[in-house]
Write an enzyme that holds these catalytic residues in place. Structure first.
Site, mmCIF file in Angstrom:
data_model
loop_
_atom_site.group_PDB
_atom_site.id
_atom_site.type_symbol
_atom_site.label_atom_id
_atom_site.label_comp_id
_atom_site.label_asym_id
_atom_site.label_seq_id
_atom_site.Cartn_x
_atom_site.Cartn_y
_atom_site.Cartn_z
ATOM 1 N N HIS A 112 -78.169 20.235 11.300
ATOM 2 C CA HIS A 112 -76.938 20.215 12.094
ATOM 3 C C HIS A 112 -75.903 19.342 11.398
ATOM 4 C CE1 HIS A 112 -74.419 20.432 15.636
ATOM 5 N NE2 HIS A 112 -74.304 19.115 15.623
ATOM 6 N N ASP A 148 -79.523 21.507 19.726
ATOM 7 C CA ASP A 148 -79.218 20.353 18.879
ATOM 8 C C ASP A 148 -79.835 19.062 19.415
ATOM 9 O OD1 ASP A 148 -77.760 21.987 17.161
ATOM 10 O OD2 ASP A 148 -75.904 21.680 18.271
#
Length: 214
Positions: A112, A148
């Site tokens: 990410h 995430d």
């Protein structure tokens, strides 16, 4: 030599992080083998790169399925055929169901473009600049059902410069993504990590040190 873990990389576009994983895995002592590159977009540019490097590719077009479960059933069938043991998400722009994530618990990792837990979701570089932060970066983590989130394996940080734009900041972060994703895959494939709650530790019991770039 210990048998290398058969790894699939999921992409939706050009797959620059996929390319870094493929190149790292060419080393004979790398503990993971990139055995499959899979995309939900048949026109994903990264599929050509993988094929040119002798790696099996597959396109599972999510648009032809009635729902995520049906899409994932086809994905899982391909993973079974290729005897996949580990999954790397590399710019894969589809949310996966809790059932699929549970099936691959602790065997699926993601990268990410932010220092999690800050800036989950999209447009991370724009948001970092708007907030005026001085440090930005990227994170590799184990995948959990929440987007995430999940135990952090490695992080890399870059300074935010006064003249930065989202593009210039994103370019520097991407350079670090290409470094830490192969490192994280290596650690996972070697079996050197344990998960303690939401913390990832090395075999010695110490937390895995992030890669900080000044």
């Amino acid at each position: 030599m210990t048998q290398r873990l058969r790894t699939a990389v999921f992409i939706s576009g050009r797959g620059s992080n996929m390319q870094s994983l493929i190149l790292a895995a060419r080393a004979p002592d790398f503990p993971a083998e990139i055995a499959l590159v899979l995309s939900n977009r048949p026109d994903a540019a990264g599929l050509r790169f993988a094929a040119d490097h002798g790696i099996a590719t597959a396109a599972v077009d999510h648009k032809i399925y009635a729902g995520r479960e049906a899409f994932e059933a086809s994905v899982q069938a391909l993973l079974d055929v290729h005897r996949i043991e580990l999954i790397c998400l590399a710019g894969f722009m589809r949310l996966l169901t809790a059932g699929f994530v549970a099936r691959w618990q602790n065997r699926m990792i993601n990268i990410h473009p932010a220092l999690l837990p800050a800036y989950r979701g999209l447009h991370t570089h724009e948001r970092a600049l708007q907030d005026g932060v001085k440090i930005h970066g990227c994170t590799v983590h184990f995948v959990v059902p929440a987007m995430d989130e999940g135990p952090i394996i490695a992080q890399a940080a870059v300074p935010v410069l006064d003249e930065d734009t989202p593009d210039s900041l994103g370019k520097r972060v991407l350079e670090q993504e290409h470094k830490i994703y192969p490192l994280a895959l290596q650690l996972v494939a070697q079996g050197r990590l344990t998960i303690d709650g939401n913390r990832v530790k090395s075999g010695s019991g110490a937390s895995v040190a992030p890669l900080i770039v000044s």
